[in-house]
Design an enzyme around this catalytic site. Structure first.
Site: not given
Length: 330
Positions: A277, A312, A280, A210, A303, A186
């Protein structure tokens, strides 16, 4: 706060009831002044957010900070809740589901994903207050999030990625493009990296993602080569992985990285909107199309939910034709 208000009202009512006829205004004021002196009373301006709501927002943010929410996420929550407080000027316990629907209705022109983000912040805020028994019930519980737009992330094709590489004019631009693509990180993760974080032996580093969670990411040979070249071109003592081009040298901002990638994309004459992004997305899409396992890519992207990575996995038409030719039993 409500109990104190009711108590104040009760005391005033009882006092006025016991006042004898022909008592002067001065005596009434003195009696009321004696009662009011026991309370902290502030005038609420209708144009300003309610102090109770502001107080609860700060309480919520403090709680989330203790839970380990990242500074970036906290800033996002603070901004969204400040806008909410400016529109809904009520005490927290007086805010209804209808108030929330009216507020969200102001933003119908926004994309559903943006609207869902605003609702998510409100649900987190009121859900936390209800869980902490600060309010009796959660007014956001009955509001369903808007349907998500079924749009696949716009990744670069292999040709467009090469065009980006060819369009780089500075050593920093090329190093940045290669790091963003190779690691799938990120924007905030790359922006916070330091030179000392890079292990050139294993061609890897650890990043904080995150939820303040740490994970290991990896570099390509190209990324390592261009990073070394970039480091050799620098004569500064800054610890940051990427720094500004002009003195005084300092860590490049997230906005600076966005601008850099946008400039390279424009120079490469790529028509789609290219952001950090996008790099990414490109990492995830091209890696999966090349045969990588979904679970591995999920770990590399950081994730928590496999469904987030699954978006994806929709392969290109060319890849589908290739798979059909390769695996169809004739």
């Amino acid at each position: 706060m409500q109990a104190a208000g009711e108590h104040l009202l009760s005391q005033i009512s009882q006092s006025l009831f016991t006042i004898q006829p022909n008592v002067s205004i001065t005596e009434i004021q003195a009696r009321l002044s004696e009662i009011i002196s026991q309370y902290d009373i502030r005038r609420i301006e209708i144009e300003e957010p309610h102090p109770d709501l502001q107080e609860k927002i700060e309480l919520f943010l403090s709680g989330k900070k203790l839970e380990g929410l990242s500074p970036l996420s906290l800033d996002g929550y603070r901004l969204q809740l400040r806008v909410f407080a400016e529109h809904v000027k009520k005490k927290v316990e007086d805010i209804t589901t209808a108030d929330l629907r009216v507020y969200l209705g102001r933003f119908q022109n926004l994309k559903s994903a943006t609207l869902a983000s605003k609702l998510s912040v409100l649900k987190s805020f009121f859900g936390w207050l209800a869980a902490e028994d600060i309010i009796p019930k959660d007014p956001s519980a009955k509001i369903k999030p808007p349907k998500k737009e079924k749009r696949l992330p716009k990744a670069l094709t292999i040709e467009e990625l090469e065009m980006m590489r060819e369009a780089c004019k500075t050593i920093r631009e090329r190093a940045l493009i290669e790091v963003m693509y190779a690691t799938g990180c990120r924007l905030s993760e790359v922006q916070q990296l330091n030179r000392a974080d890079i292990d050139f032996t294993t061609q890897s580093c650890r990043v904080i993602g995150k939820g303040n969670k740490e994970r290991e990411v990896y570099f390509s040979f190209k990324a390592i080569y261009h990073l070394k070249k970039y480091f050799l071109s620098r004569g500064d003592q800054e610890q940051a992985l990427f720094i500004t081009e002009r003195r005084p040298f300092r860590r490049i901002s997230g906005r600076g990285i966005q601008r850099e990638i946008g400039i390279v994309a424009a120079r490469a004459k790529i028509t789609k909107n290219v952001t950090p992004h996008t790099m990414r997305h490109t990492f995830a899409t091209l890696t999966l199309n090349n045969g990588a396992e979904l679970v591995a890519v999920q770990e590399l992207l950081g994730h928590e939910n496999p469904a987030t990575t699954q978006i994806y996995a929709s392969i290109t038409a060319e890849r589908k034709r290739e798979q059909h030719r390769k695996y169809l039993v004739q």
